[in-house]
Write a protein that holds these residues in place. Structure first.
Motif, short mmCIF file in Angstrom:
data_model
loop_
_atom_site.label_atom_id
_atom_site.label_comp_id
_atom_site.label_asym_id
_atom_site.label_seq_id
_atom_site.Cartn_x
_atom_site.Cartn_y
_atom_site.Cartn_z
N GLU A 54 -7.70 4.35 -7.92
CA GLU A 54 -8.27 3.06 -7.54
C GLU A 54 -8.50 2.16 -8.91
O GLU A 54 -8.44 0.72 -8.54
CB GLU A 54 -9.72 3.30 -7.08
CG GLU A 54 -10.68 1.93 -6.79
CD GLU A 54 -11.92 2.37 -6.08
OE1 GLU A 54 -12.75 1.61 -6.12
OE2 GLU A 54 -12.07 3.50 -5.41
N ALA B 260 -7.16 -5.70 -0.60
CA ALA B 260 -7.99 -5.06 0.40
C ALA B 260 -7.20 -3.96 1.16
O ALA B 260 -7.64 -2.88 1.60
CB ALA B 260 -8.42 -5.99 1.90
N ALA B 261 -5.73 -4.31 1.22
CA ALA B 261 -5.00 -3.13 1.66
C ALA B 261 -4.70 -2.22 0.71
O ALA B 261 -4.72 -0.73 1.09
CB ALA B 261 -3.45 -3.79 1.87
N ARG C 111 -5.76 -10.20 0.16
CA ARG C 111 -5.30 -9.46 1.07
C ARG C 111 -4.45 -8.12 0.42
O ARG C 111 -4.67 -7.02 0.85
CB ARG C 111 -4.24 -10.27 1.86
CG ARG C 111 -3.48 -9.33 2.95
CD ARG C 111 -2.48 -10.05 3.69
NE ARG C 111 -2.99 -11.06 4.75
CZ ARG C 111 -3.53 -10.59 5.92
NH1 ARG C 111 -3.14 -9.34 6.22
NH2 ARG C 111 -3.90 -11.66 6.66
N ARG D 275 0.80 -1.13 -0.23
CA ARG D 275 -0.15 -0.02 0.12
C ARG D 275 0.93 1.08 0.09
O ARG D 275 0.71 2.29 -0.81
CB ARG D 275 -1.05 0.13 1.04
CG ARG D 275 -1.64 1.50 1.61
CD ARG D 275 -2.75 1.63 0.47
NE ARG D 275 -3.24 2.96 0.78
CZ ARG D 275 -4.38 2.85 1.17
NH1 ARG D 275 -5.25 2.01 1.29
NH2 ARG D 275 -5.05 4.48 1.32
N LEU E 210 -7.08 -0.84 -1.14
CA LEU E 210 -8.53 -0.03 -1.44
C LEU E 210 -8.66 0.49 -0.03
O LEU E 210 -9.91 0.96 0.16
CB LEU E 210 -9.32 -1.04 -1.94
CG LEU E 210 -9.22 -1.48 -3.32
CD1 LEU E 210 -10.33 -2.26 -3.84
CD2 LEU E 210 -9.11 -0.25 -4.33
N ALA E 211 -8.21 0.05 1.14
CA ALA E 211 -8.45 0.42 2.16
C ALA E 211 -8.59 1.74 2.34
O ALA E 211 -7.83 2.69 2.04
CB ALA E 211 -7.59 -0.12 3.51
#
Length: 276
Positions: A212, A272-273, A269, A202, A275-276
């Motif tokens: 994004e 998710a990281a 994983r 990230r 886009l967190a």
């Protein structure tokens, strides 16, 4: 002026050649004074045009091309420092240094976006771009710790070994860079806890400035770019092509395969990281 140039050339000829390491393939790479001499190939004129463009665009983290010597080798400016991989890889551990790499790559890609290749450009392609964006830029294709020369952890840094530059995309280049710099590796010496690897990925993406949609597209490329290296080495070994046959026999193929498996199993994983 001509006589002075001739004398400088003679002095240069008398200087000792010092073998250099760094890069995946360093055979025949030597330092002569403040220059580096490397075996040239059909791709060399296009690579030199690219490096000239980078310098003109203000990107200084790459060698300058200085022509061809009397033995037919390409001549490049010598960049002080040491290849980060493997002995100085710890220099890249702090997050601020990973951010520095991500920003360097963004600056590089932005500079490359303005490069118009020569009409007769020939490039050396090892792993074809499978991102769907091939041709977006002329990419480096080997952005990795073994091609990052650092004059100390906080000194001047530069990317070397441009021989496999060619048409590609920002994300294909970045996926390869993430593998080496984050790193995304199953090797027991370098593997990070999953949460830390995801956080560093990230950080790397943020430093580069991915939006994004790019983050979503990057995740599957992390696996495909790594597996592409395994497949390339497998095919070259089957054909008996050096130095890749030796790379395969000494375990490089297995390393790329296990890293690809590791990366693929954690894609949820990574996403998710990012886009967190």
């Amino acid at each position: 002026m001509h006589q002075q140039h001739h004398q400088h050339h003679q002095q240069e000829e008398q200087q000792e050649e010092q073998p250099l390491t760094g890069g995946n393939v360093s055979a025949g790479v030597v330092r002569v004074g403040d220059t580096v001499r490397r075996p040239a190939g059909p791709w060399t004129p296009a690579v030199h045009a690219l490096l000239d463009h980078l310098h003109a665009a203000g990107f200084r983290a790459a060698p300058r091309p200085l022509g061809i010597d009397e033995r037919g080798r390409e001549v490049l400016s010598f960049l002080p420092g040491e290849a980060v991989w493997p002995d100085r890889f710890g220099w890249l551990g702090p997050g601020a240094r990973l951010v520095r790499v991500g920003r360097m790559i963004r600056d590089l890609h932005d500079a490359l976006a303005g490069f118009a290749p020569p009409a007769d450009a020939r490039w050396q392609t090892l792993v074809p771009d499978d991102s769907g964006g091939a041709g977006e830029i002329i990419a480096h294709h080997d952005l990795a710790p073994w091609n990052l020369v650092a004059d100390g952890p906080d000194g001047a840094w530069a990317f070397i070994d441009w021989d496999v530059a060619g048409p590609g995309s920002r994300l294909w280049d970045l996926a390869y860079a993430a593998h080496g710099f984050v790193p995304l590796s199953a090797n027991a010496t370098y593997q990070l806890p999953d949460a830390e690897a995801a956080a560093r990925l990230r950080l790397f993406a943020d430093a580069y400035g991915l939006d994004e949609p790019q983050r979503r597209r990057l995740v599957p490329l992390l696996t495909r770019r790594t597996r592409g290296m395994h497949d390339f080495l497998r095919d070259q070994a089957a054909a008996g092509t050096e130095p890749w046959l030796t790379h395969w026999r000494t375990g490089h193929g297995d390393a790329w395969r296990t890293d690809a498996d590791y990366t693929e199993h954690r894609e949820a994983r990574w996403l998710a990281a990012l886009l967190a």
